[in-house]
Design an enzyme around this catalytic site. Structure first.
Site, PDB file in Angstrom:
ATOM      1  N   THR A   1      14.114 -30.479  16.932  1.00 14.12           N
ATOM      2  CA  THR A   1      13.581 -30.141  18.259  1.00 14.12           C
ATOM      3  C   THR A   1      14.318 -30.831  19.396  1.00 14.12           C
ATOM      4  O   THR A   1      14.390 -32.051  19.468  1.00 14.12           O
ATOM      5  CB  THR A   1      12.071 -30.446  18.380  1.00 14.12           C
ATOM      6  OG1 THR A   1      11.389 -30.030  17.205  1.00 14.12           O
ATOM      7  CG2 THR A   1      11.500 -29.712  19.589  1.00 14.12           C
TER       8      THR A   1
ATOM      9  N   LYS B   1       6.274 -29.980   7.797  1.00 13.91           N
ATOM     10  CA  LYS B   1       6.586 -30.322   9.185  1.00 13.91           C
ATOM     11  C   LYS B   1       5.483 -31.229   9.729  1.00 13.91           C
ATOM     12  O   LYS B   1       4.311 -30.862   9.732  1.00 13.91           O
ATOM     13  CB  LYS B   1       6.687 -29.053  10.026  1.00 13.91           C
ATOM     14  CG  LYS B   1       7.838 -28.143   9.617  1.00 13.91           C
ATOM     15  CD  LYS B   1       7.782 -26.802  10.298  1.00 13.91           C
ATOM     16  CE  LYS B   1       7.937 -26.907  11.803  1.00 13.91           C
ATOM     17  NZ  LYS B   1       7.895 -25.566  12.444  1.00 13.91           N
TER      18      LYS B   1
ATOM     19  N   ARG C   1      17.945 -21.540   9.186  1.00 15.04           N
ATOM     20  CA  ARG C   1      16.486 -21.479   9.339  1.00 15.04           C
ATOM     21  C   ARG C   1      16.074 -20.116   9.879  1.00 15.04           C
ATOM     22  O   ARG C   1      16.648 -19.620  10.847  1.00 15.04           O
ATOM     23  CB  ARG C   1      16.021 -22.571  10.305  1.00 15.04           C
ATOM     24  CG  ARG C   1      14.548 -22.481  10.727  1.00 15.04           C
ATOM     25  CD  ARG C   1      14.195 -23.658  11.621  1.00 15.04           C
ATOM     26  NE  ARG C   1      12.862 -23.579  12.190  1.00 15.04           N
ATOM     27  CZ  ARG C   1      12.598 -23.349  13.474  1.00 15.04           C
ATOM     28  NH1 ARG C   1      13.607 -23.149  14.334  1.00 15.04           N
ATOM     29  NH2 ARG C   1      11.366 -23.304  13.913  1.00 15.04           N
TER      30      ARG C   1
ATOM     31  N   ARG D   1      -4.635 -20.966  20.460  1.00 10.53           N
ATOM     32  CA  ARG D   1      -4.377 -20.459  21.813  1.00 10.53           C
ATOM     33  C   ARG D   1      -5.702 -20.139  22.509  1.00 10.53           C
ATOM     34  O   ARG D   1      -6.673 -19.740  21.860  1.00 10.53           O
ATOM     35  CB  ARG D   1      -3.503 -19.201  21.770  1.00 10.53           C
ATOM     36  CG  ARG D   1      -2.131 -19.430  21.179  1.00 10.53           C
ATOM     37  CD  ARG D   1      -1.268 -18.171  21.231  1.00 10.53           C
ATOM     38  NE  ARG D   1       0.007 -18.354  20.553  1.00 10.53           N
ATOM     39  CZ  ARG D   1       1.074 -18.932  21.099  1.00 10.53           C
ATOM     40  NH1 ARG D   1       1.018 -19.360  22.349  1.00 10.53           N
ATOM     41  NH2 ARG D   1       2.192 -19.062  20.410  1.00 10.53           N
TER      42      ARG D   1
END
Length: 472
Positions: free
Chosen positions: A275, A217, A35, A76
């Site tokens: 993860t 994802k 990846r 953000r």
């Protein structure tokens, strides 16, 4: 080099795994797909590592998959006067469009599209959920919130909005630049971050134009509302438990993971669990027992692949992390309970010829004790349908297309080899027997089950099943 397991390993490359020696060692230890995380590193960094991966591929003579993971629309907050502020539970805190430095009462939210999408009663999560804000009012210029969980907040921390489908593009300007580069570089898979709806996948598919496969994802609750649709238009799915675990209550993540996995198994789409799988191995040579159980559970559930992130990209023990994951998978797949669970999770095939043939292939393999399931494929479709059935015998996939072989490196049970195209059934049987012996799947006298599509070379035409005895 034949793997003695069916599930695959995805390893992220980074500063800890950038040398030719380390990348080759990671492959030999068990990494099937590498990846490339476009949230970090320059294009030059990724290109250098890509060249090393392809050199290793040539040296070992095995197809290796490359997954380019796009950053996606990461939200953000702005900056604070002094770089940080302390928010107290119960106080009012405002997010606005004023670009000046923030303080303990307000901060800039440089995403104007959010101001109309946010409604009273919804939650905003800051810094991976460490701070929780409850929205009291929103207009076109500001969002007034009440602090539920306070603490220290600093510049440019991430924002999660678990309760809303956000009107933001699936691909940012950065993503489009990275996508163009990844496709030109030769990536086999493109991973789309923060997919919310099937239209996000279709937009990317139009840009990719068949040059790579698309992995979606799933890390936002909104995606779960249209799960089956997203799976249908994707080539593979990743359960990205980082952001998903922020936007969902932690106790909901295991059940959600199983729900997504079942949807993928039903449609025959590869699924990657990712993860924090061996998170402690970033700084320790051995994992916790809970992490080992997490990896094992994903394999018992029938996942196609499990993934290492920071463990292999920037940790102190990348090689040990890959080796540990390999050993866990092998141990699980040797457990008789593993096949029992595969049987219990089996879902009926879809009403089409490829699924009917591959379901019969699964039964024939089990009844005859065939040592290999051989699939001929040009697009990869036949191998994918065979993998959906989770046959007891490994899948030896024969294809004339290197790009197809690299994509299939992600798929459960598939060992791919490159061969010239066959033109009739006699050639097919001969090439299948030779490949099964050469790749270590069969010996003289063994039986193999073969499936293909006729006419040969026509994608999606799986319609032939043949049992053959391997001769010397």
């Amino acid at each position: 080099m034949r793997r003695l397991r069916q599930a695959k390993i995805v390893a992220t490359l980074g500063p800890s795994s950038a040398t030719p020696e380390m990348i080759r060692a990671l492959f030999e230890a068990g990494a099937d797909v590498f990846r490339f995380n476009f949230s970090h590193g320059s294009h030059a960094d990724h290109h250098a590592r890509y060249q090393i991966v392809r050199q290793v591929e040539r040296e070992v003579g095995r197809p290796i998959g490359v997954l380019a993971d796009l950053q996606g629309p990461k939200l953000r907050i702005g900056q604070f006067d002094g770089g940080r502020a302390v928010l107290q539970a119960g106080q009012v805190f405002t997010l606005d469009r004023d670009a000046s430095p923030g303080n303990e009462h307000r901060v800039c939210l440089p995403h104007p599209e959010l101001f109309e999408a946010i409604e009273a009663g919804q939650s905003l999560l800051i810094d991976d959920g460490k701070l929780r804000l409850q929205v009291e009012a929103s207009d076109g210029d500001s969002i007034r919130t009440r602090v539920v969980n306070g603490g220290v907040v600093s510049d440019r921390k991430g924002v999660n909005v678990p309760d809303a489908v956000l009107p933001i593009p699936a691909l940012t300007a950065k993503d489009r630049r990275d996508l163009d580069f990844a496709l030109e570089m030769g990536a086999d898979w493109i991973a789309l971050s923060f997919v919310q709806r099937p239209e996000d996948v279709l937009e990317a598919r139009a840009l990719v134009a068949g040059r790579a496969a698309i992995l979606s994802k799933l890390e936002k609750p909104a995606a779960l509302e249209r799960l089956d649709e997203i799976v249908a238009v994707s080539d593979a799915i990743m359960v990205a438990r980082g952001d998903l675990g922020v936007e969902l209550p932690p106790e909901c993540v295991p059940g959600t993971q199983k729900r997504i996995l079942r949807a993928c198994r039903q449609q025959g789409k590869p699924i990657v669990i990712a993860t924090q799988m061996l998170e402690s191995m970033i700084a320790a040579p051995v994992p916790t027992r809970a992490e080992v159980s997490d990896v094992a559970s994903a394999i018992y559930d029938g996942s196609d692949a499990v993934m290492l992130s920071a463990e292999s990209a920037q940790g102190d023990y990348p090689l040990q992390a890959v080796s540990m994951m390999d050993r866990v998978i092998v141990q699980v797949e040797q457990d008789p309970l593993y096949r029992t669970l595969m049987q219990a999770q089996y879902t009926p095939p879809q009403n089409n010829r490829p699924d009917a043939i591959c379901a019969a292939l699964r039964d024939v393999t089990g009844i005859l004790g065939a040592t290999a399931t051989v699939t001929y494929t040009s697009s990869g479709h036949t191998s994918l349908r065979a993998a959906r059935e989770r046959p007891a015998a490994p899948i030896l996939s024969i294809t004339p297309q290197l790009a197809t072989a690299r994509r299939l490196a992600l798929v459960w049970g598939v060992h791919c080899t490159i061969s010239e195209a066959v033109h009739d059934e006699r050639q097919m049987v001969s090439a299948a027997c030779q490949a099964a012996v050469r790749e270590g799947f069969a010996r003289t006298g063994d039986q193999i089950a073969i499936t293909a599509g006729m006419p040969f070379g026509q994608p999606g035409s799986t319609n032939l099943l043949r049992v053959a005895e391997v001769w010397g």
